[in-house]
Write a protein that holds these residues in place. Sequence first.
Motif, PDB file in Angstrom:
ATOM      1  N   UNK A  35       0.795  -1.215   0.000  1.00 48.14           N
ATOM      2  CA  UNK A  35       0.000   0.000   0.000  1.00 48.14           C
ATOM      3  C   UNK A  35       0.824   1.260   0.000  1.00 48.14           C
ATOM      4  N   UNK A  36       0.153   2.385  -0.256  1.00 51.71           N
ATOM      5  CA  UNK A  36       0.769   3.697  -0.233  1.00 51.71           C
ATOM      6  C   UNK A  36      -0.111   4.624   0.570  1.00 51.71           C
ATOM      7  N   UNK A  37       0.447   5.729   1.047  1.00 58.18           N
ATOM      8  CA  UNK A  37      -0.327   6.674   1.835  1.00 58.18           C
ATOM      9  C   UNK A  37      -1.438   7.275   0.988  1.00 58.18           C
ATOM     10  N   UNK A  38      -2.638   7.323   1.564  1.00 54.83           N
ATOM     11  CA  UNK A  38      -3.795   7.855   0.851  1.00 54.83           C
ATOM     12  C   UNK A  38      -4.828   8.324   1.860  1.00 54.83           C
ATOM     13  N   UNK A  39      -5.606   9.303   1.486  1.00 53.51           N
ATOM     14  CA  UNK A  39      -6.624   9.830   2.385  1.00 53.51           C
ATOM     15  C   UNK A  39      -7.789   8.851   2.498  1.00 53.51           C
ATOM     16  N   UNK A  74     -10.139   7.123  -0.339  1.00 53.50           N
ATOM     17  CA  UNK A  74      -9.420   7.080  -1.613  1.00 53.50           C
ATOM     18  C   UNK A  74      -9.561   5.704  -2.260  1.00 53.50           C
ATOM     19  N   UNK A  75      -9.255   5.660  -3.546  1.00 55.37           N
ATOM     20  CA  UNK A  75      -9.326   4.395  -4.277  1.00 55.37           C
ATOM     21  C   UNK A  75      -8.366   3.373  -3.691  1.00 55.37           C
ATOM     22  N   UNK A  76      -7.165   3.826  -3.271  1.00 54.56           N
ATOM     23  CA  UNK A  76      -6.170   2.912  -2.711  1.00 54.56           C
ATOM     24  C   UNK A  76      -6.694   2.272  -1.420  1.00 54.56           C
ATOM     25  N   UNK A  77      -7.283   3.094  -0.541  1.00 53.75           N
ATOM     26  CA  UNK A  77      -7.804   2.551   0.714  1.00 53.75           C
ATOM     27  C   UNK A  77      -8.946   1.575   0.445  1.00 53.75           C
TER      28      UNK A  77
END
Length: 595
Positions: A468-472, A475-478
């Motif tokens: 993973x990467x930092x995301x609010x 967000x799509x990543x979360x």
Amino acid sequence: MTTTASHHLSPAFPGRAPWGTASKLRAWQQGALDKYIQTQPRDFLAVATPGAGKTTFALTLASWLLHHHVVQQVTVVAPTEHLKKQWAEAAARIGIRLDPEYSAGPLSREYHGVAVTYAGVGVRPMLHRNRCEQRKTLVILDEIHHAGDSRSWGEACLEAFDPATRRLALTGTPFRSDTNPIPFVTYEEGNDGIRRSSADYTYGYGHALGDGVVRPVIFLSYSGNMRWRTKAGDEIAAKLGEPMTKDAISQAWRTALDPRGDWMPNVLRAADQRLTEVRKGIPDAGGLVIAADQDSARAYAKLIREITGTKATLVLSDDAGASKNIDTFSGNTDRWMVAVRMVSEGVDVPRLAVGVYATTISTPLFFAQAVGRFVRSRRRGETASVFLPTIPYLLGFANEMEVERDHVLDRPKKAGEDDDPYAQSEKEMEEANRQEDEDTGEDEQMSFEALESDAVFDRVLYDGAEFGMQAHPGSEEEQDYLGIPGLLEPDQVQLLLQKRQSRQIAHSRRKPDADADLLELPAERRPVVSHKELLELRRSLNTMVGAYVHQSGKPHGVIHTELRRVCGGPPSAEATAGQLQERIKKVQEWATRMR
């Protein structure tokens, strides 16, 4: 005595069903039972990961010993009031009747023994010693590391149960940060001169995971910007997880957990979304928030009601009402329970599948026991998810779930060992536990004031690897990680996380070929680095730092701090493989210049 546990025996007690046979036991339980019966030791220490079924093993053994007249009665010693009642209920199901309300005097003839707490033994050790002297007794010491919580408890257990005919010690976490010996535990000196606890039978998390006895655990870590005011009136701003002093770490952590900020509501919202996904495959899956104190627990319960529209079960202390609340939640299909420390250890609520670690207790023992509430598997494929703040020491525990530890009595500091500013001693944890049901005092409020916080999805940790990467939040990543199915085998979890990471990296770099992306990334951004590789890199770094200490004359802590300043990144416990490699290279450069 050569009788084996696999023989079909007559009922242990008149009118009762036969005691558990091999067909009813898991392989590790049968193996431990066979070893005990073959060796017939007076003392036996069984270490089995939380959720593996220590209670079933112990009560099956107790039934066997009673049936063969090796002992005449049983005493179970548990950490809490709720657990002693849980033991009595479990024992009754196989025909062993334990009195969980026993306090003094003769025991009614309808009972085969008693269930008491360590605190109760501490108050009246001679009462239990006399009982052991009068009749042949099996003493089951549940989570025996608690006998080291206080010198008085350890001394009381020694005095009370020294005459016992047999002693069975159980624990899922035999390690402690202090060096107080645990009663009735054998310590053996290794080649390095260090004495470590020696278990008679060990069944670790990694083995249990492979057997399908426990669930794989996915850790979801959240960072974020914190702002607080100190006692001196200074306003401090920092990002959770960044290098800072011990006091600043503590205050940033507490700021994140403050229910009036944005961090907790966002994390609870994400955890509830994860629970919704899990319940698609496990309809009765439940969630647990482990809070630091009563006020926080009440506030979190209120937030959950606002987020979900449903009421959370609130568990505040070890009184009768709390036990009833736990039992009720265990048997229904409600979504959330919020509790203070008491649910972190031993309490059996098998449907718990999602957790939020919302306390500042940072000992490996407490963390392992807390995570243990979510790993109990009812059928193959169930997964567990634990949400936690980006605190280096917690991330270190999460990355080392499969590492088996022993209790160490001698703890010399190794050359180059990185000082950890986040660890608490068990003494500090005990003090926190004693204050768990007290409202926050005026002095505490005056020493620190949380002003604001936000949450940032940081990473997923699984089986020693980070994704993973930092995301609010939102967000799509979360969402990609919150949407992981609740029914997956361990290897499927790993594969799915790798695919999600690959897709996210490809999307973020706007390239169609995710595999090519991965090959182009530096080591610290590749999706899979095993915990063994990370441990080896940390050892190499510490060795290099130790050598440079002698060369430069600078203390270890100064060198580690300078490395973090020059190379960037968090302390070693949280650093990625690439960051550790960069620091190793930097120390080598420094050493070369001094030659």
